[in-house]
Design an enzyme around this catalytic site. Structure first.
Site, PDB file in Angstrom:
ATOM      1  N   CYS A 169       4.418  -0.527 -11.969  1.00  0.00           N
ATOM      2  CA  CYS A 169       5.003   0.919 -12.646  1.00  0.00           C
ATOM      3  C   CYS A 169       6.314   0.474 -13.545  1.00  0.00           C
ATOM      4  O   CYS A 169       7.083   1.224 -13.558  1.00  0.00           O
ATOM      5  CB  CYS A 169       4.965   1.739 -11.824  1.00  0.00           C
ATOM      6  SG  CYS A 169       6.394   1.491 -10.465  1.00  0.00           S
ATOM      7  N   ALA A 208       0.852  -1.452  -0.057  1.00  0.00           N
ATOM      8  CA  ALA A 208      -0.121   0.131   0.026  1.00  0.00           C
ATOM      9  C   ALA A 208       0.816   1.344   0.021  1.00  0.00           C
ATOM     10  O   ALA A 208       0.381   2.391  -0.459  1.00  0.00           O
ATOM     11  CB  ALA A 208      -0.897  -0.078   1.069  1.00  0.00           C
ATOM     12  N   ALA A 209       2.173   1.330   0.510  1.00  0.00           N
ATOM     13  CA  ALA A 209       2.722   2.714   0.835  1.00  0.00           C
ATOM     14  C   ALA A 209       2.965   3.043  -0.694  1.00  0.00           C
ATOM     15  O   ALA A 209       3.308   2.415  -1.571  1.00  0.00           O
ATOM     16  CB  ALA A 209       4.129   2.461   1.446  1.00  0.00           C
ATOM     17  N   PRO A 210       2.901   4.492  -0.856  1.00  0.00           N
ATOM     18  CA  PRO A 210       2.542   5.548   0.277  1.00  0.00           C
ATOM     19  C   PRO A 210       1.099   5.942   0.657  1.00  0.00           C
ATOM     20  O   PRO A 210       0.850   6.772   1.427  1.00  0.00           O
ATOM     21  CB  PRO A 210       3.567   6.667  -0.250  1.00  0.00           C
ATOM     22  CG  PRO A 210       3.255   6.621  -1.688  1.00  0.00           C
ATOM     23  CD  PRO A 210       3.204   5.173  -2.032  1.00  0.00           C
ATOM     24  N   LYS A 229      -3.418   4.909  -3.730  1.00  0.00           N
ATOM     25  CA  LYS A 229      -4.412   3.799  -4.023  1.00  0.00           C
ATOM     26  C   LYS A 229      -5.387   3.482  -2.636  1.00  0.00           C
ATOM     27  O   LYS A 229      -6.415   3.352  -2.963  1.00  0.00           O
ATOM     28  CB  LYS A 229      -3.810   2.746  -4.765  1.00  0.00           C
ATOM     29  CG  LYS A 229      -2.990   2.927  -6.068  1.00  0.00           C
ATOM     30  CD  LYS A 229      -2.245   1.902  -6.518  1.00  0.00           C
ATOM     31  CE  LYS A 229      -1.447   2.291  -7.666  1.00  0.00           C
ATOM     32  NZ  LYS A 229      -0.229   3.043  -7.170  1.00  0.00           N
ATOM     33  N   ASP A 231       1.973  -3.139   4.353  1.00  0.00           N
ATOM     34  CA  ASP A 231       3.167  -2.799   3.462  1.00  0.00           C
ATOM     35  C   ASP A 231       4.178  -3.366   4.523  1.00  0.00           C
ATOM     36  O   ASP A 231       4.418  -3.315   5.760  1.00  0.00           O
ATOM     37  CB  ASP A 231       3.308  -1.165   3.286  1.00  0.00           C
ATOM     38  CG  ASP A 231       4.342  -1.284   2.188  1.00  0.00           C
ATOM     39  OD1 ASP A 231       3.803  -1.159   1.006  1.00  0.00           O
ATOM     40  OD2 ASP A 231       5.568  -1.052   2.385  1.00  0.00           O
TER      41      ASP A 231
END
Length: 344
Positions: free
Chosen positions: A281, A153-155, A158, A176
């Protein structure tokens, strides 16, 4: 300093411009390496994967200044074109140069000014989030009242987006592996006013079943799961230019194994009929298409969802299998990959 000065003086005695020097090279790959200041390993990779013409567009785009994109808060499911136009007017009145995003109707590109200083950002009406990255949650399509796991999840960009969609009747668990990044998630959910239905946990996504499985300390099943997996970040070369000199092809296979492990840990936690979205990404075959193939081979109970005709503006980035792979030059955004699976 003397050495660098000597090299440059020698260069200017032999060539009027850098372009003149580049034109002495006959190999198109070597030319592209020099034109785009991109290491040969990545020029070769892009040419082999996408072809020379596409690789040239991709490589040269990586030297352009990246856009800052803001996403509007949709915690009341009240966003529409009129609201986005209102936000654009407010930002422009505060001195920002703004344009609609070509990727998402809920995002704006800021080409002048730092939107973190805007009244909308301070009040939690907008957040800074890349326009290709925010598509992952839009593809997951969380609904009001659902329980959703954000596995990496970080940062927290989303996480916030998911929490807005599920509303106060829903629940989001954000995990995370990096404990020092958990305060960033908390800061984001607080500012965007969704903290009351977000639970933040320090958890390695490669061992999710130890915590949430049948024998775990917190047995839970989820309506939807987002796996925004750790990856090579090749899609971020424009935004983080130093990384292109440090990433190696040797990283890709190791990352592939980690990504498949995380998916295999998450899938048993997904309810029947639920959806799991995998995103990265990066724009490498090993971390994108090959991960999808591995998951489908190992899990015959999954159906790969197609994003064809999901949005007309995205059709050029939809593969034959229906997954989304956005190359950095297509929309001048970060490179990004999205695949969604439904559990039969």
């Amino acid at each position: 300093a003397k050495f660098a000065n000597g090299v440059l003086r020698n260069f200017t005695r032999r060539y009027e411009t850098m372009a003149d020097f580049i034109q002495t090279k006959e190999d198109p790959r070597e030319k592209l390496t020099l034109e785009a200041s991109l290491p040969p390993v990545w020029v070769d990779y892009f040419v082999d994967r996408f072809g020379l013409d596409e690789a040239e567009k991709l490589a040269n785009s990586l030297n352009q200044t990246p856009f800052i994109t803001v996403r509007a808060n949709n915690k009341f499911n009240n966003l529409n074109t009129e609201k986005m136009a209102e936000y654009q007017e407010i930002l422009e009145a505060e001195g920002f140069t703004v344009a609609p995003s070509p990727l998402s109707p809920f995002a704006l590109r800021v080409t002048k000014g730092n939107p973190a200083h805007s009244s909308l950002f301070i009040n939690g009406e907008i957040t800074i989030q890349d326009e290709s990255a925010l598509l992952a949650v839009e593809a997951l399509n969380p609904q009001p009242g659902e329980t959703v796991l954000d596995a990496c999840a970080a940062p927290g960009g989303k996480t916030v987006q998911i929490a807005e969609a599920v509303g106060r009747t829903g629940h989001v668990i954000a995990c995370d592996i990096a404990e020092n990044k958990l305060p960033l998630i908390q800061e984001n959910v607080d500012r965007m006013q969704v903290a009351d239905h977000v639970e933040i946990l320090h958890q390695d996504a490669t061992t999710l079943l130890d915590r949430f499985g049948e024998n775990g300390s917190e047995p839970t099943s989820f309506d939807k799961i987002l796996v925004d997996a750790p990856c090579s970040g090749v899609g971020l070369f424009r935004r983080k230019p130093d990384t292109k000199y440090h990433k190696t092809l040797q990283d890709l296979d190791a990352l592939h194994d980690i990504q498949v492990t995380i998916m295999n840990q998450a899938l048993p936690l997904l309810k029947k009929g639920g959806v799991i979205t995998y995103s990265t990404c990066t724009i490498t075959r090993e971390e994108n298409k090959d991960v999808v193939k591995a998951i489908l081979d190992q899990h015959p109970d999954l159906t790969l969802k197609s994003f064809k005709h999901w949005r007309d503006n995205l059709d050029q980035s939809i593969g034959a299998d229906g997954t989304i792979e956005i190359l950095p030059h297509t929309y001048m955004s970060d490179g990004f990959f999205i695949a969604s699976f439904e559990k039969n």
